[in-house]
Write a protein that holds these residues in place. Structure first.
Motif, PDB file in Angstrom:
ATOM      1  N   HIS A 293     -60.450  21.866  96.366  1.00 38.94           N
ATOM      2  CA  HIS A 293     -59.172  21.259  95.966  1.00 38.94           C
ATOM      3  C   HIS A 293     -58.450  20.645  97.160  1.00 38.94           C
ATOM      4  CE1 HIS A 293     -56.561  24.487  97.571  1.00 38.94           C
ATOM      5  NE2 HIS A 293     -55.524  23.779  97.146  1.00 38.94           N
ATOM      6  N   GLY A 294     -58.688  21.153  98.375  1.00 39.78           N
ATOM      7  CA  GLY A 294     -58.042  20.594  99.553  1.00 39.78           C
ATOM      8  C   GLY A 294     -58.485  19.167  99.834  1.00 39.78           C
ATOM      9  N   TYR A 295     -59.787  18.901  99.658  1.00 36.63           N
ATOM     10  CA  TYR A 295     -60.313  17.552  99.863  1.00 36.63           C
ATOM     11  C   TYR A 295     -59.770  16.597  98.798  1.00 36.63           C
ATOM     12  CZ  TYR A 295     -63.677  19.631 103.104  1.00 36.63           C
ATOM     13  OH  TYR A 295     -64.261  20.290 104.162  1.00 36.63           O
ATOM     14  N   ILE A 296     -59.755  17.068  97.552  1.00 40.48           N
ATOM     15  CA  ILE A 296     -59.247  16.227  96.460  1.00 40.48           C
ATOM     16  C   ILE A 296     -57.768  15.936  96.668  1.00 40.48           C
ATOM     17  CG2 ILE A 296     -58.805  16.158  93.966  1.00 40.48           C
ATOM     18  CD1 ILE A 296     -61.376  17.798  93.620  1.00 40.48           C
ATOM     19  N   TRP A 297     -57.033  16.933  97.151  1.00 37.14           N
ATOM     20  CA  TRP A 297     -55.613  16.722  97.444  1.00 37.14           C
ATOM     21  C   TRP A 297     -55.464  15.578  98.449  1.00 37.14           C
ATOM     22  CZ3 TRP A 297     -52.071  16.117 101.174  1.00 37.14           C
ATOM     23  CH2 TRP A 297     -50.728  16.323 100.858  1.00 37.14           C
ATOM     24  N   GLY A 298     -56.262  15.590  99.504  1.00 33.48           N
ATOM     25  CA  GLY A 298     -56.157  14.552 100.527  1.00 33.48           C
ATOM     26  C   GLY A 298     -56.434  13.168  99.975  1.00 33.48           C
ATOM     27  N   ILE A 299     -57.447  13.038  99.125  1.00 30.22           N
ATOM     28  CA  ILE A 299     -57.799  11.741  98.538  1.00 30.22           C
ATOM     29  C   ILE A 299     -56.665  11.217  97.666  1.00 30.22           C
ATOM     30  CG2 ILE A 299     -59.366  10.578  96.938  1.00 30.22           C
ATOM     31  CD1 ILE A 299     -61.563  12.534  97.942  1.00 30.22           C
ATOM     32  N   LEU A 300     -56.105  12.081  96.811  1.00 33.78           N
ATOM     33  CA  LEU A 300     -55.035  11.656  95.904  1.00 33.78           C
ATOM     34  C   LEU A 300     -53.744  11.381  96.662  1.00 33.78           C
ATOM     35  CD1 LEU A 300     -55.205  11.275  92.788  1.00 33.78           C
ATOM     36  CD2 LEU A 300     -57.118  12.552  93.772  1.00 33.78           C
ATOM     37  N   ALA A 301     -53.491  12.134  97.723  1.00 33.53           N
ATOM     38  CA  ALA A 301     -52.293  11.877  98.526  1.00 33.53           C
ATOM     39  C   ALA A 301     -52.415  10.536  99.247  1.00 33.53           C
ATOM     40  CB  ALA A 301     -52.077  13.002  99.530  1.00 33.53           C
ATOM     41  N   LEU A 302     -53.623  10.180  99.674  1.00 34.60           N
ATOM     42  CA  LEU A 302     -53.844   8.858 100.264  1.00 34.60           C
ATOM     43  C   LEU A 302     -53.596   7.762  99.232  1.00 34.60           C
ATOM     44  CD1 LEU A 302     -57.033   9.329 102.487  1.00 34.60           C
ATOM     45  CD2 LEU A 302     -54.794   8.568 103.284  1.00 34.60           C
ATOM     46  N   ALA A 303     -54.031   7.999  97.991  1.00 33.23           N
ATOM     47  CA  ALA A 303     -53.790   7.024  96.925  1.00 33.23           C
ATOM     48  C   ALA A 303     -52.296   6.864  96.670  1.00 33.23           C
ATOM     49  CB  ALA A 303     -54.506   7.456  95.644  1.00 33.23           C
ATOM     50  N   GLY A 304     -51.573   7.977  96.658  1.00 34.31           N
ATOM     51  CA  GLY A 304     -50.127   7.910  96.496  1.00 34.31           C
ATOM     52  C   GLY A 304     -49.459   7.174  97.640  1.00 34.31           C
ATOM     53  N   THR A 305     -49.975   7.390  98.846  1.00 35.56           N
ATOM     54  CA  THR A 305     -49.451   6.687 100.018  1.00 35.56           C
ATOM     55  C   THR A 305     -49.620   5.182  99.874  1.00 35.56           C
ATOM     56  OG1 THR A 305     -49.817   8.528 101.546  1.00 35.56           O
ATOM     57  CG2 THR A 305     -49.818   6.314 102.495  1.00 35.56           C
ATOM     58  N   PHE A 306     -50.768   4.744  99.365  1.00 33.73           N
ATOM     59  CA  PHE A 306     -51.026   3.317  99.187  1.00 33.73           C
ATOM     60  C   PHE A 306     -49.993   2.694  98.244  1.00 33.73           C
ATOM     61  CE2 PHE A 306     -53.089  -0.213  96.917  1.00 33.73           C
ATOM     62  CZ  PHE A 306     -53.405  -1.027  97.979  1.00 33.73           C
ATOM     63  N   ILE A 307     -49.704   3.367  97.151  1.00 35.95           N
ATOM     64  CA  ILE A 307     -48.689   2.866  96.209  1.00 35.95           C
ATOM     65  C   ILE A 307     -47.321   2.813  96.881  1.00 35.95           C
ATOM     66  CG2 ILE A 307     -47.487   3.337  94.040  1.00 35.95           C
ATOM     67  CD1 ILE A 307     -50.387   2.349  93.725  1.00 35.95           C
ATOM     68  N   ALA A 308     -47.032   3.848  97.675  1.00 36.80           N
ATOM     69  CA  ALA A 308     -45.721   3.949  98.315  1.00 36.80           C
ATOM     70  C   ALA A 308     -45.487   2.856  99.351  1.00 36.80           C
ATOM     71  CB  ALA A 308     -45.554   5.319  98.953  1.00 36.80           C
ATOM     72  N   LEU A 309     -46.563   2.268  99.877  1.00 38.63           N
ATOM     73  CA  LEU A 309     -46.391   1.176 100.840  1.00 38.63           C
ATOM     74  C   LEU A 309     -45.631   0.005 100.232  1.00 38.63           C
ATOM     75  CD1 LEU A 309     -49.920   1.040 102.551  1.00 38.63           C
ATOM     76  CD2 LEU A 309     -47.843   2.156 103.388  1.00 38.63           C
TER      77      LEU A 309
END
Length: 417
Positions: free
Chosen positions: A383-399
């Motif tokens: 779940h830690g790896y999946i968290w990182g991937i989804l948080a990166l996706a959220g970061t992209f939207i937030a840009l």
């Protein structure tokens, strides 16, 4: 020629400076911070179990380290997703490599300082994780900092982060109320550990983890070269032995220290470093004070019920959080950098939204950048790896959302990011 240096306040672009030296130490603030820390330490020694004062000391060191190196998760994700600079992400990989190396024998053999059980953060993979991590990724970019970043920015005097922290607590409390819907009514798989769910054991899981960290680090280098990413701006510092106490540390040094401190936390309290469960506790206690029946929430059933009934100073995560804030305060005062910053309607609005998203998302995702990403991966949890991937996706939207609130986004033509 001027050099640009990283600001404490991520809202602003890198600040032009004639040099990267530090201001004079703020001695009265250092004395005040040490007095508060000493009083809290004495109180914990008198009223709580022996682990609590030790955790306060660990928290102080965590906060000092985070501020000292400006060790960020929010800015690391933003730099990589916006311009391809992966230097901070590579420091994450080093931190995780040291952490799994220390965690593996601790978890395998149950090493602890006080003879209790030791368990890592291995959490389920389901809709709640996907939604929560994605929300957190957006939230940390709007709120101006992740969970650890919020605490150390508060310690450094960044005024808007007090707003972020307040609504982080509110979001965590609401998330605690709704958690059972996300975890019980929606699809979810059992927790998956690379060590215990696969037959690899901790030795095999360690090898796989190190290989993954190396692969991720290599990918960041490839992306960085292809996109010709601007370099990270330097942090104000001093030279010689003074740098240990009041100058900035290199990211790699902070990465190693944070991993060691997380391992010490694991052996002290039987669980890795975490932050946001305390926010849910604080908010729920306030809600309970105003007559809300929080004991009926699924989140506060079972083992958590005793946590709710006890003093917040009996909660190890609360003690760690207080230590992080105080440690960052001492580091900022030592560098002559403690200063309250200005507020405006746009950064207040961003902090409110970001805090709510992070608080709610952290509860759904079984943790934040520390509990889920750092602690989860260090515990060999998928779940830690999946968290990182989804948080990166959220970061992209937030840009694309940050400019709406007057928040900067690194550009490829910048000299520094």
């Amino acid at each position: 020629m001027t050099t640009k240096v990283q600001p404490i306040n991520e809202v602003k672009d890198p600040i032009p400076k004639d040099n990267t030296g530090l201001n004079k130490s703020q001695t009265p603030l250092i004395i005040g911070g040490l007095v508060v820390a000493a009083l809290l330490l004495i109180y914990l020694l008198v009223t709580q179990q022996v682990a609590q004062p030790l955790l306060l000391v660990i928290g102080l060191l965590l906060g000092y380290t985070l501020f000292h190196a400006r060790f960020g998760f929010t800015s690391a994700f933003r730099r990589f997703m916006s311009v391809g600079n992966g230097q901070a992400l590579r420091s994450h990989m080093l931190m995780l490599a040291v952490a799994v190396t220390l965690f593996a024998p601790i978890l395998a053999f149950g090493y602890s300082f006080f003879g209790g059980e030791v368990a890592g953060y291995v959490s389920p993979v389901g809709v709640s994780l996907l939604v929560g991590a994605f929300m957190f990724g957006i939230g940390m970019q709007l709120g101006g900092g992740c969970a650890s970043g919020t605490l150390y920015a508060v310690g450094g005097g960044r005024s808007v982060m007090f707003v972020t922290l307040l609504f982080f607590i509110v979001g965590s409390t609401i998330g605690a109320k709704h958690l059972t819907f996300w975890t019980e009514d929606l699809p979810s798989f059992e927790p998956i550990s690379l060590a215990t769910s696969t037959g690899l054991g901790y030795g095999g899981a360690w090898i796989v983890s190190i290989a993954l960290f190396g692969l991720i680090a290599w990918i960041t280098l490839v992306v960085e070269r292809k996109r010709k990413a601007p370099k990270m701006a330097p942090v104000p510092s001093t030279k010689g032995w003074k740098r240990i106490f009041r100058g900035s540390w290199p990211l790699f040094a902070a990465a190693i220290v944070l991993a060691v401190l997380n391992a010490l936390t694991l052996m002290t309290r039987g669980a890795p470093w975490g932050i946001t469960s305390a926010f849910a506790l604080w908010g729920s206690k306030v809600a309970q004070f105003f007559g809300v029946d929080v004991t009926s929430w699924g989140y506060w059933q079972g083992a958590n019920a005793q946590v709710l009934e006890s003093s917040i100073f009996a909660d190890s995560t609360t003690v760690l959080n207080l230590g992080v804030i105080l440690g960052a305060f001492l580091a900022s005062a030592a560098g002559g950098l403690f200063k309250f910053t200005k507020l405006n309607l746009k950064n207040i609005a961003a902090s409110i939204i970001g805090g709510l998203l992070m608080g709610y998302g952290a509860r759904l995702a079984f943790g934040c950048n520390i509990g889920a990403y750092f602690g989860g991966i260090a515990s060999f949890s998928l779940h830690g790896y999946i968290w990182g991937i989804l948080a990166l996706a959220g970061t992209f939207i937030a840009l694309y959302l940050r400019p709406l609130f007057g928040l900067s986004v690194p550009k490829s033509k910048d000299s520094f990011c």
